[in-house]
Write a protein that holds these residues in place. Structure first.
Motif, PDB file in Angstrom:
ATOM      1  N   GLY A 119       0.805  -1.219   0.078  1.00  0.00           N
ATOM      2  CA  GLY A 119       0.021   0.011   0.127  1.00  0.00           C
ATOM      3  C   GLY A 119       0.728   1.306  -0.036  1.00  0.00           C
ATOM      4  O   GLY A 119       0.307   2.621   0.151  1.00  0.00           O
ATOM      5  N   ASN A 120       2.145   1.247   0.002  1.00  0.00           N
ATOM      6  CA  ASN A 120       2.854   2.194  -0.054  1.00  0.00           C
ATOM      7  C   ASN A 120       3.273   2.593  -1.505  1.00  0.00           C
ATOM      8  O   ASN A 120       3.967   1.946  -2.290  1.00  0.00           O
ATOM      9  CB  ASN A 120       4.371   1.897   0.512  1.00  0.00           C
ATOM     10  CG  ASN A 120       5.109   3.070   0.768  1.00  0.00           C
ATOM     11  OD1 ASN A 120       5.058   4.144   0.072  1.00  0.00           O
ATOM     12  ND2 ASN A 120       6.195   2.892   1.704  1.00  0.00           N
ATOM     13  N   GLN A 121       2.774   3.719  -1.951  1.00  0.00           N
ATOM     14  CA  GLN A 121       2.929   4.168  -3.098  1.00  0.00           C
ATOM     15  C   GLN A 121       4.121   5.053  -3.749  1.00  0.00           C
ATOM     16  O   GLN A 121       4.413   5.289  -4.778  1.00  0.00           O
ATOM     17  CB  GLN A 121       1.515   5.188  -3.857  1.00  0.00           C
ATOM     18  CG  GLN A 121       0.462   4.217  -3.594  1.00  0.00           C
ATOM     19  CD  GLN A 121       0.365   3.029  -4.682  1.00  0.00           C
ATOM     20  OE1 GLN A 121       0.853   2.954  -5.519  1.00  0.00           O
ATOM     21  NE2 GLN A 121       0.045   1.760  -3.806  1.00  0.00           N
ATOM     22  N   ASP A 122       5.010   5.538  -2.558  1.00  0.00           N
ATOM     23  CA  ASP A 122       5.982   6.147  -2.692  1.00  0.00           C
ATOM     24  C   ASP A 122       7.137   5.714  -1.940  1.00  0.00           C
ATOM     25  O   ASP A 122       7.712   6.239  -0.705  1.00  0.00           O
ATOM     26  CB  ASP A 122       5.672   7.806  -2.289  1.00  0.00           C
ATOM     27  CG  ASP A 122       7.017   8.525  -2.904  1.00  0.00           C
ATOM     28  OD1 ASP A 122       7.963   8.112  -3.409  1.00  0.00           O
ATOM     29  OD2 ASP A 122       6.940  10.024  -2.737  1.00  0.00           O
ATOM     30  N   ILE A 123       7.871   4.671  -2.200  1.00  0.00           N
ATOM     31  CA  ILE A 123       8.657   3.677  -1.409  1.00  0.00           C
ATOM     32  C   ILE A 123       9.828   4.423  -1.191  1.00  0.00           C
ATOM     33  O   ILE A 123      10.244   4.121   0.206  1.00  0.00           O
ATOM     34  CB  ILE A 123       8.733   2.161  -2.138  1.00  0.00           C
ATOM     35  CG1 ILE A 123       7.548   1.454  -2.123  1.00  0.00           C
ATOM     36  CG2 ILE A 123       9.984   1.384  -1.567  1.00  0.00           C
ATOM     37  CD1 ILE A 123       7.806   0.375  -3.524  1.00  0.00           C
TER      38      ILE A 123
END
Length: 279
Positions: free
Chosen positions: A66-70
């Motif tokens: 769910g992390n879109q900006d790793i």
């Protein structure tokens, strides 16, 4: 540029790195690794381009975590470091086009697989091109009506600014960033956060989260601009790997440090070489 056997372990390392950065929860991280590695092993093929495989692996990890900006925290730290280094080395480069291309290329030493000390040392070294087509670049700029400047790693934007300004004295230049976060590549949000929007000037996005510039996944608007542009100034290895799949038309100017053996072999230079190449 198609993958080589050396690309597979690099892609595997990318999966582990991205999963590590994506979540503090070990169970979620393990599921992300499993999903991305399964995808990598299922789809790896020597007729594919490495950035396309990397993009798919990143998307698998984003879906699980769910992390879109790793790479968000890495980009923030990278930009702070890059700004300091830029201020340190700027005085060693002149105001002519060649000097500013060298300065922009120095910024391409940034690499998320390397530690900060190694990157800092590389940026401080003088840039000498193994392949040098800057005279051709100057000639193309004189006739160009539209230039797309494809950004790469987030911290490189500081090193791009003087060259952007120089180019804009000659023609219209649009700075291109990623449409959505991927790896440590520059996005519009990164530009805003750094307070650089005014200095960057006219800017657009690829409309995509793809590594490099994978035209089929880019927005229709960007593809139209790409085909309309007289010249595309492309920073970094990801842009080389993807755009070198297109027929050579003397339109794309690659500006990069060849950081790995497959890239170096494809271009025909030693690893660590700086390249300023019109293709």
């Amino acid at each position: 540029m198609r993958v080589s056997f050396q690309c597979r372990p690099c892609l595997e390392n990318l999966v582990y790195q991205a999963a590590e950065l994506s979540t503090p929860d070990p169970q979620t991280r393990a599921r992300a690794v499993d999903a991305a590695l399964a995808l990598l092993h299922r789809t790896f093929s020597y007729d594919r381009v490495a950035p396309d495989i990397a993009t798919a692996c990143h998307r698998a990890i984003k879906k699980v975590t769910g992390n879109q900006d790793i790479y968000h925290n890495m980009k923030v730290a990278e930009m702070e470091m890059a700004e300091r280094l830029f201020r340190e080395v700027r005085r060693y480069y002149g105001e002519d086009l060649r000097s500013l291309v060298r300065l922009a290329t120095a910024g391409n030493a940034i690499d998320f697989f390397k530690d900060a000390e190694t990157v800092s040392a590389d940026i401080r070294k003088p840039v000498e091109f193994t392949i040098d087509h800057i005279h051709q670049l100057e000639a193309r700029l004189a006739d160009a009506r539209l230039v797309l400047y494809l950004a790469d790693n987030a911290g490189e934007c500081f090193f791009d600014l003087p060259l952007l300004s120089k180019m804009r004295q000659l023609t219209r230049v649009v700075y291109v960033v990623k449409g959505m976060p991927v790896q440590n590549d520059l996005t519009l949000e990164d530009v805003h956060r750094a307070g650089l929007l005014e200095q960057v000037g006219e800017v657009t996005t690829t409309g995509s989260d793809a590594v490099g510039t994978h035209l089929p996944s880019c927005s229709e608007e960007f593809r139209a601009r790409f085909h309309m542009a007289d010249l595309v100034f492309a920073k970094g290895m990801g842009n080389y790997e993807t755009l070198s799949e297109l027929p050579a038309q003397g339109k794309v100017f690659h500006c990069l440090m060849a950081k790995c053996q497959p890239i170096a072999d494809s271009i025909g230079v030693p690893v660590g070489s700086y390249v300023a190449m019109l293709r």
